[in-house]
Motif scaffolding. Structure first.
Motif, PDB file in Angstrom:
ATOM      1  N   SER A   1      39.448  49.029  39.225  1.00 45.35           N
ATOM      2  CA  SER A   1      38.331  48.184  38.812  1.00 45.35           C
ATOM      3  C   SER A   1      38.852  47.177  37.796  1.00 45.35           C
ATOM      4  N   MET A   2      38.702  45.865  38.110  1.00 44.93           N
ATOM      5  CA  MET A   2      39.333  44.854  37.255  1.00 44.93           C
ATOM      6  C   MET A   2      38.856  43.466  37.655  1.00 44.93           C
ATOM      7  N   PRO A   3      38.959  42.491  36.761  1.00 43.45           N
ATOM      8  CA  PRO A   3      38.796  41.099  37.169  1.00 43.45           C
ATOM      9  C   PRO A   3      39.969  40.714  38.072  1.00 43.45           C
ATOM     10  N   PHE A   4      39.704  39.912  39.099  1.00 45.80           N
ATOM     11  CA  PHE A   4      40.765  39.473  40.007  1.00 45.80           C
ATOM     12  C   PHE A   4      41.388  38.188  39.464  1.00 45.80           C
ATOM     13  N   VAL A   5      42.547  38.326  38.843  1.00 51.87           N
ATOM     14  CA  VAL A   5      43.253  37.156  38.302  1.00 51.87           C
ATOM     15  C   VAL A   5      44.706  37.135  38.779  1.00 51.87           C
ATOM     16  N   GLY A   6      44.956  37.780  39.909  1.00 48.21           N
ATOM     17  CA  GLY A   6      46.295  37.759  40.484  1.00 48.21           C
ATOM     18  C   GLY A   6      46.791  39.137  40.853  1.00 48.21           C
ATOM     19  N   HIS A   7      47.453  39.210  42.004  1.00 49.23           N
ATOM     20  CA  HIS A   7      48.107  40.421  42.526  1.00 49.23           C
ATOM     21  C   HIS A   7      47.149  41.438  43.136  1.00 49.23           C
ATOM     22  N   GLU A   8      45.879  41.098  43.264  1.00 45.57           N
ATOM     23  CA  GLU A   8      44.987  42.049  43.917  1.00 45.57           C
ATOM     24  C   GLU A   8      45.407  42.294  45.369  1.00 45.57           C
ATOM     25  N   GLU A   9      45.979  41.254  46.034  1.00 49.08           N
ATOM     26  CA  GLU A   9      46.483  41.438  47.403  1.00 49.08           C
ATOM     27  C   GLU A   9      47.667  42.402  47.420  1.00 49.08           C
ATOM     28  N   ASP A  10      48.498  42.334  46.389  1.00 52.39           N
ATOM     29  CA  ASP A  10      49.642  43.253  46.313  1.00 52.39           C
ATOM     30  C   ASP A  10      49.172  44.689  46.134  1.00 52.39           C
ATOM     31  N   PHE A  11      48.136  44.881  45.338  1.00 51.30           N
ATOM     32  CA  PHE A  11      47.583  46.228  45.181  1.00 51.30           C
ATOM     33  C   PHE A  11      46.988  46.726  46.498  1.00 51.30           C
ATOM     34  N   ALA A  12      46.303  45.830  47.204  1.00 48.75           N
ATOM     35  CA  ALA A  12      45.730  46.211  48.494  1.00 48.75           C
ATOM     36  C   ALA A  12      46.831  46.622  49.469  1.00 48.75           C
ATOM     37  N   ALA A  13      47.969  45.914  49.409  1.00 46.72           N
ATOM     38  CA  ALA A  13      49.105  46.254  50.268  1.00 46.72           C
ATOM     39  C   ALA A  13      49.690  47.621  49.926  1.00 46.72           C
ATOM     40  N   MET A  14      49.450  48.079  48.701  1.00 42.31           N
ATOM     41  CA  MET A  14      49.872  49.424  48.298  1.00 42.31           C
ATOM     42  C   MET A  14      48.850  50.488  48.710  1.00 42.31           C
ATOM     43  N   ASP A  15      47.799  50.059  49.393  1.00 39.99           N
ATOM     44  CA  ASP A  15      46.700  50.950  49.799  1.00 39.99           C
ATOM     45  C   ASP A  15      45.829  51.379  48.627  1.00 39.99           C
TER      46      ASP A  15
ATOM     47  N   LYS B   1      41.083  61.869  43.006  1.00 33.76           N
ATOM     48  CA  LYS B   1      40.695  60.465  43.060  1.00 33.76           C
ATOM     49  C   LYS B   1      40.776  59.898  41.649  1.00 33.76           C
ATOM     50  N   PHE B   2      41.681  58.933  41.471  1.00 30.84           N
ATOM     51  CA  PHE B   2      41.877  58.284  40.180  1.00 30.84           C
ATOM     52  C   PHE B   2      41.182  56.927  40.201  1.00 30.84           C
ATOM     53  N   LEU B   3      40.430  56.643  39.153  1.00 28.13           N
ATOM     54  CA  LEU B   3      39.825  55.325  38.974  1.00 28.13           C
ATOM     55  C   LEU B   3      40.460  54.689  37.738  1.00 28.13           C
ATOM     56  N   ILE B   4      41.158  53.586  37.945  1.00 27.83           N
ATOM     57  CA  ILE B   4      41.791  52.855  36.838  1.00 27.83           C
ATOM     58  C   ILE B   4      40.928  51.642  36.514  1.00 27.83           C
ATOM     59  N   ILE B   5      40.545  51.520  35.257  1.00 27.70           N
ATOM     60  CA  ILE B   5      39.668  50.432  34.809  1.00 27.70           C
ATOM     61  C   ILE B   5      40.413  49.601  33.773  1.00 27.70           C
ATOM     62  N   THR B   6      40.532  48.303  34.034  1.00 26.55           N
ATOM     63  CA  THR B   6      41.263  47.423  33.126  1.00 26.55           C
ATOM     64  C   THR B   6      40.608  46.051  33.101  1.00 26.55           C
ATOM     65  N   ASN B   7      41.172  45.146  32.313  1.00 22.52           N
ATOM     66  CA  ASN B   7      40.547  43.822  32.171  1.00 22.52           C
ATOM     67  C   ASN B   7      41.393  42.688  32.749  1.00 22.52           C
ATOM     68  N   HIS B   8      42.473  43.031  33.515  1.00 25.01           N
ATOM     69  CA  HIS B   8      43.384  41.973  33.944  1.00 25.01           C
ATOM     70  C   HIS B   8      44.257  42.486  35.084  1.00 25.01           C
TER      71      HIS B   8
END
Length: 362
Positions: A33-47, A2-9
């Motif tokens: 884990s990140m602020p939602f400023v775009g492409h969060e739906e695309d990440f969700a589509a990647m599961d 289980k990988f947790l990626i933490i970023t600011n964008h």
């Protein structure tokens, strides 16, 4: 795993790290884990499971930062990741320190030294914070060797825990070589990025004014990006005076690379400029500062020219040098840039190296 990626964008993570995330998914689950400023739906589509985490990217309020640190500790307790991967200064420091305290394996990405390392006393404070946070990091990724050397020199991280990559690389399928445009409407110089002092925009404007006066419509200066408030009136006036053409922020830079003849980035500091890599992959010449994070993309005189940092006259000379060579030489510079990207900056190779370094550091 289980990988947790933490970023600011979230937007920047999608732009430059989605191929890495897809590769990590072949090894296990990826949580972001990140602020939602775009492409969060695309990440969700990647599961990918996405957790909205607000980060004050520029502020230095101790209360806000302490709250962020506590947020990361709570996140780590809830998610119980096998490996944490952080990007950008605040996640690197606060999530890194939380991982260290909780005994969770973590890898850190330093994407450039930025303004925090430019002036005292902030540089000393950031050095101390990084030294504390990175003490137990399994590996620290750097985008150029000079930045890595600076961290060793400041006793932040030992050399045996460094992994130096050629930035995030460039996706050669997404950024394909494009036909070199004709010059019936002039030679197009493109600046793409945030219109701010640290990107050398003042030097570019000074050089553009002189070259437009000298060459008129033979040269065109295109700006793509959003500006800091202090440049709003300046950009407006330059547009009115016919010095620059302002295209605003564009989510897809590819058409602007394609219409340009040369991409210009007189930056003061970079980790590794993705703009330069994308432009060169498109087959465009480069003019940029002779600094770490920019010079790696350019062989001076072969696929572009290097100018002195914070030097408008040096930049002007490089721009004029490009104007004075013939069309075929300008085109050959672009072809040489594409070959350099294929040889040194292929994203597939850099993703593979990154994944190997992460897995070997468990």
């Amino acid at each position: 795993m289980k990988f947790l990626i933490i970023t600011n964008h979230s937007y920047m993570l999608w732009q430059f790290r989605r191929e890495l995330i897809a590769e990590l998914q072949t090894e296990g689950e990826v949580v972001l884990s990140m602020p939602f400023v775009g492409h969060e739906e695309d990440f969700a589509a990647m599961d990918c499971r996405c957790i909205e985490t607000k980060v004050d990217r520029r502020g230095i309020n101790p209360v806000t930062d302490l709250r962020l640190y506590r947020t990361y500790r709570k996140l780590l307790k809830t998610e119980k990741p096998d490996m944490v991967i952080t990007y950008s200064i605040k996640p690197n420091i606060y999530a890194g320190f939380a991982c260290r305290q909780m005994g969770i394996p973590y890898c850190v990405n330093v994407q450039g030294l930025g303004t925090a390392f430019q002036k005292e006393p902030i540089a000393s404070v950031v050095t101390l914070m990084y030294r504390t946070a990175l003490k137990k990091a399994k590996t620290v990724f750097f985008e150029n060797k000079i930045n890595a050397t600076e961290f060793v020199k400041r006793n932040i991280v030992s050399e045996n825990r460094e992994t130096v990559l050629n930035g995030a690389g460039v996706n050669l399928e997404v950024y394909q070589q494009q036909p070199y445009p004709d010059e019936k409407d002039g030679i197009h110089f493109l600046f793409l990025g945030r219109i701010m002092k640290e990107k050398g925009i003042g030097e570019l404007f000074a050089a553009a004014k002189k070259l437009k006066k000298k060459y008129g419509n033979k040269v065109v200066f295109d700006l793509v990006g959003f500006f800091e408030d202090e440049y709003k009136e300046t950009v407006k006036q330059l547009v009115e005076d016919g010095i620059v053409t302002f295209h605003g922020f564009q989510p897809d830079p590819k058409p602007y690379y394609a219409m340009s003849h040369c991409v210009v980035l007189p930056s003061y500091h970079e980790g590794m400029s993705n703009v330069l890599l994308e432009a060169a992959a498109t087959g465009r010449a480069l003019i940029t500062s002779d600094i770490p994070g920019c010079r790696e993309a350019v062989e001076d005189g072969i696929n572009g020219f290097l100018c002195e940092k914070m030097d408008a006259q040096s930049l002007e000379k490089c721009l004029e040098k490009f104007i004075l060579i013939n069309f075929d030489m300008r085109k050959e510079m672009g072809i040489a840039g594409r070959k350099k990207m294929e040889k040194e900056f292929d994203k597939d190779e850099i993703v593979n190296r990154t994944v190997v370094a992460i897995l070997c550091s468990r």
